[in-house]
Design a protein around this motif. Structure first.
Motif, PDB file in Angstrom:
ATOM      1  N   GLN A 210       0.821  -1.205   0.000  1.00 24.33           N
ATOM      2  CA  GLN A 210       0.000   0.000   0.000  1.00 24.33           C
ATOM      3  C   GLN A 210       0.860   1.261   0.000  1.00 24.33           C
ATOM      4  OE1 GLN A 210      -3.324   0.264  -0.464  1.00 24.33           O
ATOM      5  NE2 GLN A 210      -3.115  -1.933  -0.874  1.00 24.33           N
ATOM      6  N   GLN A 211       1.962   1.233   0.768  1.00 20.43           N
ATOM      7  CA  GLN A 211       2.859   2.379   0.805  1.00 20.43           C
ATOM      8  C   GLN A 211       3.483   2.625  -0.570  1.00 20.43           C
ATOM      9  OE1 GLN A 211       5.605   1.393   3.948  1.00 20.43           O
ATOM     10  NE2 GLN A 211       4.326   2.295   5.548  1.00 20.43           N
ATOM     11  N   LEU A 212       3.874   1.532  -1.231  1.00 22.90           N
ATOM     12  CA  LEU A 212       4.483   1.658  -2.551  1.00 22.90           C
ATOM     13  C   LEU A 212       3.471   2.158  -3.581  1.00 22.90           C
ATOM     14  CD1 LEU A 212       6.949   1.345  -4.306  1.00 22.90           C
ATOM     15  CD2 LEU A 212       6.422  -1.087  -4.576  1.00 22.90           C
ATOM     16  N   LEU A 213       2.236   1.653  -3.510  1.00 23.58           N
ATOM     17  CA  LEU A 213       1.200   2.113  -4.428  1.00 23.58           C
ATOM     18  C   LEU A 213       0.873   3.586  -4.227  1.00 23.58           C
ATOM     19  CD1 LEU A 213      -1.178  -0.998  -4.419  1.00 23.58           C
ATOM     20  CD2 LEU A 213       0.184  -0.141  -6.346  1.00 23.58           C
ATOM     21  N   LYS A 214       0.957   4.057  -2.977  1.00 21.73           N
ATOM     22  CA  LYS A 214       0.750   5.477  -2.722  1.00 21.73           C
ATOM     23  C   LYS A 214       1.838   6.312  -3.394  1.00 21.73           C
ATOM     24  CE  LYS A 214      -1.829   5.282   1.644  1.00 21.73           C
ATOM     25  NZ  LYS A 214      -1.811   5.625   3.091  1.00 21.73           N
ATOM     26  N   GLN A 215       3.068   5.801  -3.373  1.00 21.90           N
ATOM     27  CA  GLN A 215       4.164   6.503  -4.038  1.00 21.90           C
ATOM     28  C   GLN A 215       3.941   6.541  -5.553  1.00 21.90           C
ATOM     29  OE1 GLN A 215       7.439   4.180  -2.037  1.00 21.90           O
ATOM     30  NE2 GLN A 215       8.301   6.232  -1.764  1.00 21.90           N
ATOM     31  N   VAL A 216       3.457   5.423  -6.097  1.00 20.66           N
ATOM     32  CA  VAL A 216       3.145   5.390  -7.528  1.00 20.66           C
ATOM     33  C   VAL A 216       2.067   6.419  -7.851  1.00 20.66           C
ATOM     34  CG1 VAL A 216       2.140   3.996  -9.381  1.00 20.66           C
ATOM     35  CG2 VAL A 216       3.856   2.989  -7.851  1.00 20.66           C
ATOM     36  N   ASP A 217       1.018   6.484  -7.006  1.00 20.59           N
ATOM     37  CA  ASP A 217      -0.042   7.477  -7.202  1.00 20.59           C
ATOM     38  C   ASP A 217       0.531   8.895  -7.185  1.00 20.59           C
ATOM     39  OD1 ASP A 217      -1.926   5.508  -7.366  1.00 20.59           O
ATOM     40  OD2 ASP A 217      -2.613   5.689  -5.295  1.00 20.59           O
ATOM     41  N   SER A 218       1.470   9.130  -6.265  1.00 24.70           N
ATOM     42  CA  SER A 218       2.080  10.456  -6.155  1.00 24.70           C
ATOM     43  C   SER A 218       2.859  10.803  -7.426  1.00 24.70           C
ATOM     44  CB  SER A 218       3.004  10.498  -4.933  1.00 24.70           C
ATOM     45  OG  SER A 218       3.658  11.745  -4.829  1.00 24.70           O
ATOM     46  N   ILE A 219       3.572   9.824  -7.974  1.00 20.62           N
ATOM     47  CA  ILE A 219       4.337  10.048  -9.205  1.00 20.62           C
ATOM     48  C   ILE A 219       3.393  10.376 -10.362  1.00 20.62           C
ATOM     49  CG2 ILE A 219       5.775   8.895 -10.935  1.00 20.62           C
ATOM     50  CD1 ILE A 219       7.058   7.341  -8.579  1.00 20.62           C
ATOM     51  N   LEU A 220       2.291   9.630 -10.470  1.00 24.15           N
ATOM     52  CA  LEU A 220       1.330   9.870 -11.540  1.00 24.15           C
ATOM     53  C   LEU A 220       0.651  11.236 -11.377  1.00 24.15           C
ATOM     54  CD1 LEU A 220      -0.273   6.318 -11.813  1.00 24.15           C
ATOM     55  CD2 LEU A 220       1.180   7.450 -13.509  1.00 24.15           C
ATOM     56  N   PHE A 221       0.397  11.617 -10.124  1.00 20.58           N
ATOM     57  CA  PHE A 221      -0.218  12.924  -9.870  1.00 20.58           C
ATOM     58  C   PHE A 221       0.732  14.047 -10.288  1.00 20.58           C
ATOM     59  CE2 PHE A 221      -1.040  16.610  -7.132  1.00 20.58           C
ATOM     60  CZ  PHE A 221      -2.380  16.831  -7.421  1.00 20.58           C
TER      61      PHE A 221
END
Length: 392
Positions: free
Chosen positions: A31-42
């Motif tokens: 979940q932490q890693l997916l949040k980072q991915v979301d941040s990169i896409l944002f």
């Protein structure tokens, strides 16, 4: 973000989630890693915003993004072209498209303009290095020219520019008489203000000299795609080499660079016994679809006409923005043939807009100015004007 980009992001997030589920990673870590991915896409969305004009980081065209994914799945290496004939054909297609536009006969892909300038000056040194180690370029030339000369042991002398940030032809001519150069670098699309050096006038100076003429068109090279352009294949064809960065103006992902030559580059003289055929004596080593497929898919999809239409639309947005600024009392704007607008804002501090990447700052004639770069097809003059409304 466009509907297509949103769809690609959703697919990517789903694929990453599925891949993580096949690992031994704990659910909390996933979940932490997916949040980072979301941040990169944002964060990536800023390049698609209509008020993004600070830098030459464009919104990536959807078909080019798919080309990058295709390249990562293919993973071919053209140091062994016999194993990847489809990539060799794609590379030929790219240069069959671009070389005539730049008046050149052959070329190779690079990782960007800095690599292209280094490679071109290396070729120049091999041909004319016995005559001189001096290189002339404008004081508006890209800093990669200085880096390349430093690495190659060349003596760079910067020539003053005129009021339009173009190399001063009389000053260049005097310098060549005092110390004949090994190479001259013309800039087609200066990084700060987007101006064009006079290639024809520079060529007249070099005709009687054993001298290489390189054109750094990393930014402004896109003008070659427009029939009514101030730059033509005939002008670019005066040069021994020309570099161009599609990732700066054609919606390509990095890295995407082209270096084109008047003459074919010979095979490397060094031992490559592990390869079935010796590679060209150029800077890039291993390379493949990552430097080819995004651009190839783009030119196959849009063609010259489609690309020219996108470029003309961006230049029109830049003209509209410059015209608006010059209509404001006390404000001043300088446009350019390549879609960079430099302007002043009297008694206004636009640092907040600079921090957001809406504008950037540079210097012209020693004075600080703001800079709007119409590189991305998503940038709109009315959005930038709206951001300036509180300061007018």
């Amino acid at each position: 973000m466009s509907d297509q980009q949103t769809a690609l992001s959703t697919v990517l997030q789903d694929l990453i989630s599925q891949a993580l589920n096949r690992t031994n990673m704990a659910a909390e870590q996933q979940q932490q890693l997916l949040k980072q991915v979301d941040s990169i896409l944002f964060a990536a969305q800023r390049h698609s915003q209509s008020n993004w004009a600070g830098h030459m980081t464009t919104a990536v065209d959807e078909i080019a993004a798919l080309g990058q994914l295709l390249a990562s799945l293919h993973q071919g290496n053209l140091l062994s072209p016999e194993l990847y004939p489809e990539l060799s054909m794609i590379e030929s297609d790219i240069f069959a498209f671009f070389c005539p536009l730049f008046g050149q006969t052959s070329g190779h892909v690079t990782h960007g303009g800095s690599y292209g300038n280094l490679d071109a000056l290396w070729q120049a040194r091999k041909k004319y290095g016995d005559y001189s180690k001096r290189v002339y370029a404008s004081d508006q030339s890209h800093y990669s020219i200085a880096k390349a000369c430093d690495m190659l042991g060349l003596d760079l002398q910067l020539i003053a520019s005129n009021s339009l940030q173009q190399i001063d032809i009389l000053a260049l001519e005097m310098a060549c008489k005092q110390q004949p150069p090994m190479a001259i670098v013309a800039t087609s699309g200066t990084t700060s203000s987007g101006q064009l050096d006079d290639i024809i006038a520079i060529k007249q100076i070099t005709k009687q000299l054993p001298c290489w003429l390189h054109v750094d068109a990393a930014w402004g090279g896109f003008l070659s795609l427009i029939d009514s352009s101030p730059l033509s294949a005939q002008q670019f064809g005066q040069a021994d080499s020309v570099c161009f960065d599609p990732h700066k103006s054609l919606g390509q992902p990095r890295p995407s660079g082209l270096l084109m030559y008047q003459d074919q580059i010979k095979k490397t003289p060094f031992s490559t016994q592990y390869l079935s055929q010796a590679p060209r004596d150029v800077l890039p080593g291993s390379y493949g679809g990552e430097l080819l497929l995004p651009l190839w898919l783009t030119i196959k999809t849009l063609g010259k006409t489609g690309l020219a239409s996108q470029i003309q639309a961006k230049l029109q947005e830049a003209c509209q923005f410059a015209s608006f600024i010059n209509q404001q009392s006390g404000w001043w704007a300088q446009g350019s043939p390549t879609g960079i607008v430099c302007f002043t804002a009297p008694q206004s501090q636009l640092s907040g807009l600079v921090e957001k990447g809406i504008f950037s700052q540079t210097e012209l004639a020693g004075k600080s100015v703001y800079r709007a770069v119409f590189a991305s097809h998503t940038t709109r003059s009315d959005a930038l004007i709206s951001d300036l409304a509180p300061f007018l």
